[in-house]
Design a protein around this motif. Structure first.
Motif, PDB file in Angstrom:
ATOM      1  N   PRO A   1     -20.380  -3.578  52.200  1.00  0.00           N
ATOM      2  CA  PRO A   1     -19.363  -4.574  51.823  1.00  0.00           C
ATOM      3  C   PRO A   1     -18.751  -5.255  53.043  1.00  0.00           C
ATOM      4  O   PRO A   1     -18.366  -4.583  54.012  1.00  0.00           O
ATOM      5  CB  PRO A   1     -18.323  -3.731  51.075  1.00  0.00           C
ATOM      6  CG  PRO A   1     -19.081  -2.554  50.556  1.00  0.00           C
ATOM      7  CD  PRO A   1     -20.118  -2.251  51.597  1.00  0.00           C
ATOM      8  N   ALA A   2     -18.672  -6.588  53.008  1.00  0.00           N
ATOM      9  CA  ALA A   2     -18.108  -7.340  54.133  1.00  0.00           C
ATOM     10  C   ALA A   2     -16.607  -7.112  54.253  1.00  0.00           C
ATOM     11  O   ALA A   2     -16.059  -7.060  55.358  1.00  0.00           O
ATOM     12  CB  ALA A   2     -18.406  -8.822  53.960  1.00  0.00           C
ATOM     13  N   THR A   3     -15.946  -6.986  53.134  1.00  0.00           N
ATOM     14  CA  THR A   3     -14.515  -6.675  53.102  1.00  0.00           C
ATOM     15  C   THR A   3     -14.306  -5.495  52.161  1.00  0.00           C
ATOM     16  O   THR A   3     -15.104  -5.275  51.243  1.00  0.00           O
ATOM     17  CB  THR A   3     -13.685  -7.870  52.603  1.00  0.00           C
ATOM     18  OG1 THR A   3     -14.152  -8.262  51.290  1.00  0.00           O
ATOM     19  CG2 THR A   3     -13.812  -9.044  53.553  1.00  0.00           C
ATOM     20  N   PRO A   4     -13.250  -4.707  52.367  1.00  0.00           N
ATOM     21  CA  PRO A   4     -13.046  -3.515  51.524  1.00  0.00           C
ATOM     22  C   PRO A   4     -12.942  -3.855  50.038  1.00  0.00           C
ATOM     23  O   PRO A   4     -12.297  -4.831  49.657  1.00  0.00           O
ATOM     24  CB  PRO A   4     -11.733  -2.935  52.056  1.00  0.00           C
ATOM     25  CG  PRO A   4     -11.621  -3.452  53.452  1.00  0.00           C
ATOM     26  CD  PRO A   4     -12.234  -4.811  53.433  1.00  0.00           C
ATOM     27  N   ILE A   5     -13.591  -3.048  49.232  1.00  0.00           N
ATOM     28  CA  ILE A   5     -13.525  -3.197  47.779  1.00  0.00           C
ATOM     29  C   ILE A   5     -12.336  -2.396  47.265  1.00  0.00           C
ATOM     30  O   ILE A   5     -12.222  -1.201  47.553  1.00  0.00           O
ATOM     31  CB  ILE A   5     -14.826  -2.695  47.121  1.00  0.00           C
ATOM     32  CG1 ILE A   5     -16.012  -3.526  47.616  1.00  0.00           C
ATOM     33  CG2 ILE A   5     -14.716  -2.748  45.597  1.00  0.00           C
ATOM     34  CD1 ILE A   5     -17.359  -3.001  47.149  1.00  0.00           C
TER      35      ILE A   5
ATOM     36  N   ILE B   1     -13.184  -5.242  41.618  1.00  0.00           N
ATOM     37  CA  ILE B   1     -12.388  -4.021  41.726  1.00  0.00           C
ATOM     38  C   ILE B   1     -13.083  -2.873  40.990  1.00  0.00           C
ATOM     39  O   ILE B   1     -13.827  -3.101  40.033  1.00  0.00           O
ATOM     40  CB  ILE B   1     -10.964  -4.194  41.150  1.00  0.00           C
ATOM     41  CG1 ILE B   1     -11.020  -4.529  39.661  1.00  0.00           C
ATOM     42  CG2 ILE B   1     -10.178  -5.229  41.922  1.00  0.00           C
ATOM     43  CD1 ILE B   1      -9.667  -4.505  38.972  1.00  0.00           C
ATOM     44  N   ILE B   2     -12.828  -1.667  41.470  1.00  0.00           N
ATOM     45  CA  ILE B   2     -13.261  -0.443  40.801  1.00  0.00           C
ATOM     46  C   ILE B   2     -12.013   0.228  40.239  1.00  0.00           C
ATOM     47  O   ILE B   2     -10.991   0.316  40.927  1.00  0.00           O
ATOM     48  CB  ILE B   2     -13.975   0.509  41.779  1.00  0.00           C
ATOM     49  CG1 ILE B   2     -15.300  -0.101  42.250  1.00  0.00           C
ATOM     50  CG2 ILE B   2     -14.215   1.875  41.137  1.00  0.00           C
ATOM     51  CD1 ILE B   2     -15.976   0.694  43.350  1.00  0.00           C
ATOM     52  N   VAL B   3     -12.100   0.706  39.001  1.00  0.00           N
ATOM     53  CA  VAL B   3     -10.977   1.393  38.374  1.00  0.00           C
ATOM     54  C   VAL B   3     -11.429   2.787  37.951  1.00  0.00           C
ATOM     55  O   VAL B   3     -12.433   2.935  37.246  1.00  0.00           O
ATOM     56  CB  VAL B   3     -10.446   0.617  37.157  1.00  0.00           C
ATOM     57  CG1 VAL B   3      -9.280   1.368  36.519  1.00  0.00           C
ATOM     58  CG2 VAL B   3     -10.006  -0.788  37.557  1.00  0.00           C
ATOM     59  N   ILE B   4     -10.708   3.800  38.424  1.00  0.00           N
ATOM     60  CA  ILE B   4     -10.992   5.189  38.058  1.00  0.00           C
ATOM     61  C   ILE B   4     -10.006   5.609  36.975  1.00  0.00           C
ATOM     62  O   ILE B   4      -8.802   5.535  37.163  1.00  0.00           O
ATOM     63  CB  ILE B   4     -10.842   6.127  39.279  1.00  0.00           C
ATOM     64  CG1 ILE B   4     -11.684   5.621  40.449  1.00  0.00           C
ATOM     65  CG2 ILE B   4     -11.216   7.555  38.897  1.00  0.00           C
ATOM     66  CD1 ILE B   4     -13.164   5.663  40.226  1.00  0.00           C
TER      67      ILE B   4
END
Length: 351
Positions: free
Chosen positions: A93-97, A128-131
């Motif tokens: 990833p170029a920038t943080p996810i 975005i990732i959602v846990i």
């Protein structure tokens, strides 16, 4: 006589300058958006009550009560991204996810609502990732949140590398790099004919309750076999997918078509999960020997217990016999004393 200006050349120069100006503006906007995106995400998260743990490839957003889980993800996230991208030849990833730990809740604290059966998800539109599993996890179950994170992280990284990836390959990679392929999965797929494999690969198969379980299991098995065939053809396959269709990319990387690959998967990979293969395999033999050792230990334990019971019964019998002999001796002694006393009494009366 004055020479006429070369309007064509001047117009061409002006057009070129205008073109470069547009390119510079677009480049600036792209760089600015890439810089502002994580800043905007942090500001929004702060407003929503999240704290942030910033890493190279993922920023973990969490609330105070989920600090321990955030620490676990922060410790694992970057190293997992490096391993995954290195094995498949993908760009990191170029920038943080952004990764949000947002557990299911009946209150107002849930920012990203989802069905209760969802463990986590990746939203490509918002990046975005959602846990969602944190509320159900207690101490000692930290491995589960890593499984969910890695699954969704694979989706996120693949989405940023390959615009159009088949659902079965997307889910198969996510399953293979998170939960893996189990013996139970192999035993399940043994009951599915090869000719029916393609029925569980389309997008629709993952969306219907009666086919989703087999679709996820099959995709996990197929990708596990692809990984076993070697890293190089798999990286070539993914690279070709950026340029051409699935069948062409697969044939280019592996030299066979998908139908023959399915046959190979059934005969060469799933065959190891038959009952006979499991028994004669190293793991199976180890399991049989372990089971045999446990049975022998149980038999020995039962024998020892019976022996102790028998020894106890023998001790009790000896003690009863000893008591009986002692009682007999006491009675005999008492009888002798009584007779002696009687004789002495008779002698006294005679005198």
């Amino acid at each position: 006589m004055m020479a006429k200006p070369k309007n064509g050349k001047r117009g061409k120069t002006a057009g070129s300058a205008q073109k470069w100006s547009i390119v510079l503006i677009l480049t600036f906007l792209f760089v600015a958006s890439a810089f502002l995106q994580p800043v905007q995400a942090r500001v929004s998260a702060t407003i929503l009550g999240f704290r942030a743990s910033e890493n190279r490839y993922f920023t973990i957003f969490y609330r105070e009560r989920n600090l321990r889980l955030a620490a676990i993800l922060s410790a694992d996230s970057d190293s997992f991204a490096r391993r995954f991208c290195s094995e498949l030849g993908l760009k990191k990833p170029a920038t943080p996810i952004p990764v949000y730990i947002d557990p299911n809740s009946s209150g107002k604290t849930e920012v990203f609502p989802s069905p209760r059966w969802v463990n986590g998800f990746y939203d490509p539109a918002k990046r975005i990732i959602v846990i969602k599993t944190a509320r159900q996890l207690g101490r000692g179950a930290e491995a589960e949140i890593l499984v969910v994170f890695r699954h969704e992280a694979v989706h996120a990284i693949l989405h940023e590398n390959i615009a159009h990836i088949p659902r079965w390959l997307d889910e198969g990679l996510a399953q293979s790099f998170s939960r893996g392929f189990t013996i139970q999965n192999g035993r399940t797929l043994l009951g599915v004919p090869v000719k029916n494999f393609r029925n569980y690969l389309p997008e629709s198969a993952f969306q219907h309750e009666n086919t989703a379980k087999l679709a996820y299991t099959l995709s996990s098995g197929l990708v596990s076999y692809l990984r076993e065939l070697g890293r190089t053809p798999l990286t070539v396959f993914l690279k070709r997918l950026k340029e051409t269709d699935l069948e062409t990319a697969f044939n280019s990387a592996y030299g066979i078509n998908l139908s023959f690959f399915f046959y190979m998967f059934r005969e060469n990979y799933l065959s190891r999960y038959t009952l006979f293969s499991l028994i004669v395999s190293d793991e199976g033999l180890f399991g049989v020997m372990t089971l045999l050792a446990v049975v022998l230990l149980l038999i020995q334990k039962i024998r020892n217990r019976r022996k102790l019971v028998r020894l106890g019964e023998e001790d009790e019998k000896e003690e009863r016999e000893r008591d009986a002999r002692l009682t007999a001796e006491v009675a005999k002694t008492a009888e002798g004393e009584e007779r002696k006393g009687g004789r002495e009494k008779n002698l006294t009366q005679g005198h």
